[in-house]
Enzyme design. Structure first.
Site, PDB file in Angstrom:
ATOM      1  N   GLY A 367      21.154  24.766 -25.255  1.00 23.35           N
ATOM      2  CA  GLY A 367      20.768  26.301 -25.664  1.00 23.35           C
ATOM      3  C   GLY A 367      19.879  26.181 -26.839  1.00 23.35           C
ATOM      4  N   ILE A 368      18.745  26.959 -26.618  1.00 24.22           N
ATOM      5  CA  ILE A 368      18.054  26.806 -27.766  1.00 24.22           C
ATOM      6  C   ILE A 368      18.378  27.579 -29.312  1.00 24.22           C
ATOM      7  CG2 ILE A 368      15.622  27.384 -28.752  1.00 24.22           C
ATOM      8  CD1 ILE A 368      14.776  27.254 -25.597  1.00 24.22           C
ATOM      9  N   ASP A 369      19.285  28.643 -28.899  1.00 25.01           N
ATOM     10  CA  ASP A 369      19.982  29.191 -30.079  1.00 25.01           C
ATOM     11  C   ASP A 369      21.015  28.653 -30.780  1.00 25.01           C
ATOM     12  OD1 ASP A 369      20.828  31.219 -31.659  1.00 25.01           O
ATOM     13  OD2 ASP A 369      21.100  32.671 -30.123  1.00 25.01           O
ATOM     14  N   THR A 370      20.935  28.287 -31.760  1.00 19.54           N
ATOM     15  CA  THR A 370      21.997  27.527 -32.374  1.00 19.54           C
ATOM     16  C   THR A 370      22.787  28.601 -33.299  1.00 19.54           C
ATOM     17  OG1 THR A 370      20.571  26.938 -34.249  1.00 19.54           O
ATOM     18  CG2 THR A 370      20.702  25.350 -32.603  1.00 19.54           C
ATOM     19  N   SER A 371      22.708  29.727 -33.353  1.00 16.32           N
ATOM     20  CA  SER A 371      23.483  30.753 -34.253  1.00 16.32           C
ATOM     21  C   SER A 371      24.961  30.711 -33.943  1.00 16.32           C
ATOM     22  CB  SER A 371      22.849  31.935 -34.078  1.00 16.32           C
ATOM     23  OG  SER A 371      22.978  32.545 -32.833  1.00 16.32           O
TER      24      SER A 371
END
EC number: 6.3.5.13
Length: 460
Positions: A367-371
């Site tokens: 998953g590119i989004d690490t938020s």
């Protein structure tokens, strides 16, 4: 005009060539280069014939397992359960769960018992359910849960569920074996036969709401906020509506008692019978319950399931125990807030001091989004026996800031995962937990294998 027979001959020729290439590639990788994996054989085969798996649909009883969390362990446990009765259970044990990996699994499968119908038990990525189902025509779909996960790929949870429904709707005669504690699975008005599993380990007398920032707590009838008699974790539990008569459906199979939970084992009752798995965490009991439900659906006896669960075999990358000199290392996969919080709760059952090394990558498979790391309750690690922390991976800076904000101050960082083995040895405690995203886990395992601390690769 090309005749129908000519088209079929062309399709057969293309499928045959794709199968030959897939099997040949696997043979070279496995027998000559001594490398596991089915992704490359499947990738090459599907380039020749994207529908190469269609010819396998009539040869197997196909069961697809999907959901955001727990797919790999559920598949592993269910495979053990079904092998108590079935000679040939084909599966993808390494978690290669997209189209090319599943294609490679099917093309390279070996059936030994010609008299008994084989089973194909396959973990499937949520976004690939429809494509895989269309070719393999499943007998059953197994739904584990849906939590917010890899939003860059899936979107919000209702979008994720719609991707799964797209596959299920193709086969209204297939049985849906669903986690009834997850209210999102009550959406969709499916005509399919259904089997429900969940928890009934406490009296259903309470009336509570989920904590703030909990996804998936809307009633499917009117989108009102659901109440719960009790909750297990995330959005799961015995829910009901206060605006109409909607409530959790009756369970076919239920966890009726939690006996003893440790970081390395879970002892519990299902429908009054005691079971044990050699892995910790309440979330893994859900996975075992799903495996139990599938086993009973497929005619496996309770005694056979108890025997299957008692196996001590390691599970690839899922609370995998590794000895690094004098350190007892446990590798745990984390990828979203709910999963991370359950891992933290699992570590709270450890009565010995321990250290943590957290590894964050942001590749496509992670998953590119690490938020999501900001929604994981790392602050609650202070309630554990933690003695030291370190962070690493390709996005080590993000994780360093997150843990510093969680109250762990300045701590060692390791951008190069080749340094992690040395870092493990430097930790002040005998027990070390590695919390890693998927590709970070693969990279770490490769390094541990290179240094002879582990001796198996993916799916071996």
């Amino acid at each position: 005009m090309i005749s129908k027979h000519k088209q079929e001959d062309n399709m057969s020729l293309k499928s045959g060539l794709a199968t030959l290439v897939g099997k040949g590639t696997y043979a070279v990788l496995h027998d000559v280069l001594h490398r596991g994996g089915t992704s490359l054989p499947g990738k090459l085969a599907t380039k020749i014939d994207p529908n190469v798996m269609q010819s396998y649909a009539e040869k197997y009883d196909v069961i697809l397992i999907t959901g955001t969390n727990g797919k790999t362990l559920t598949t592993t446990l269910t495979t053990r359960v079904l092998r108590e009765k079935y000679a040939d259970v084909i599966t993808n044990p390494s978690g290669s769960n997209m189209m090319q990996g599943i294609t490679g699994t099917m093309l390279t499968a070996k059936v030994t018992d010609k008299k008994q119908r084989p089973v194909a038990l396959l973990e499937v990525d949520e976004a690939n359910v429809a494509a895989v189902a269309k070719q393999l025509k499943p007998k059953a779909f197994v739904l584990t849960n849906i939590f917010r996960d890899q939003m860059d790929r899936y979107g919000e949870i209702y979008t994720t569920y719609e991707k799964i429904l797209k596959g299920i709707r193709l086969f209204p005669e297939a049985t849906v074996i669903a986690n009834a504690d997850s209210p999102i699975f009550m959406r969709g008005d499916l005509p399919n036969p259904k089997v429900y599993y969940g928890f009934e380990h406490v009296p259903a007398t309470g009336d509570m709401k989920a904590p703030h920032n909990t996804d998936g707590v809307l009633s499917p009838t009117d989108n009102s906020i659901l109440h719960y008699h009790f909750m297990t974790f995330g959005n799961q539990g015995d829910y009901f509506s206060v605006t109409d008569d909607f409530k959790r459906p009756a369970l076919n199979y239920a966890v009726t008692k939690l006996n003893k939970l440790t970081p390395i084992s879970s002892n519990f009752d299902i429908d009054g019978k005691t079971f044990q798995i050699e892995i910790g965490g309440m979330y893994n009991i859900y996975n075992a319950l799903a495996a139990y439900a599938v086993g009973r659906y497929m005619g496996v006896s309770v005694a056979q399931i108890q025997r299957a669960f008692s196996s001590n075999a390691q599970i690839f990358g899922r609370q995998e125990a590794v000895k690094v000199d004098d350190k007892e290392v446990t590798i745990v996969l984390i990828k979203n807030p709910v999963g991370a919080n359950q891992v933290i709760d699992m570590m709270k059952t450890d009565d010995q001091p321990f250290s943590i090394i957290a590894l964050l990558n942001a590749n496509y498979a992670d998953g590119i989004d690490t938020s999501w790391i900001w929604d994981a309750n790392f602050e609650s690690l202070h309630d554990t026996g933690i003695q030291a922390v370190a962070t690493g991976g390709e996005r080590y800076k993000d994780l360093y800031v997150r843990l510093k904000m969680a109250g762990f101050g300045d701590h060692p960082v390791y951008q190069d995962l080749k340094q992690i083995v040395t870092a493990i040895k430097s930790m002040p405690t005998k027990r070390v937990y590695i919390l890693a995203t998927y590709t970070a886990m693969l990279q770490l395992r490769a390094e541990l294998k290179q240094q002879n601390y582990i001796h198996t690769g993916m799916g071996e």
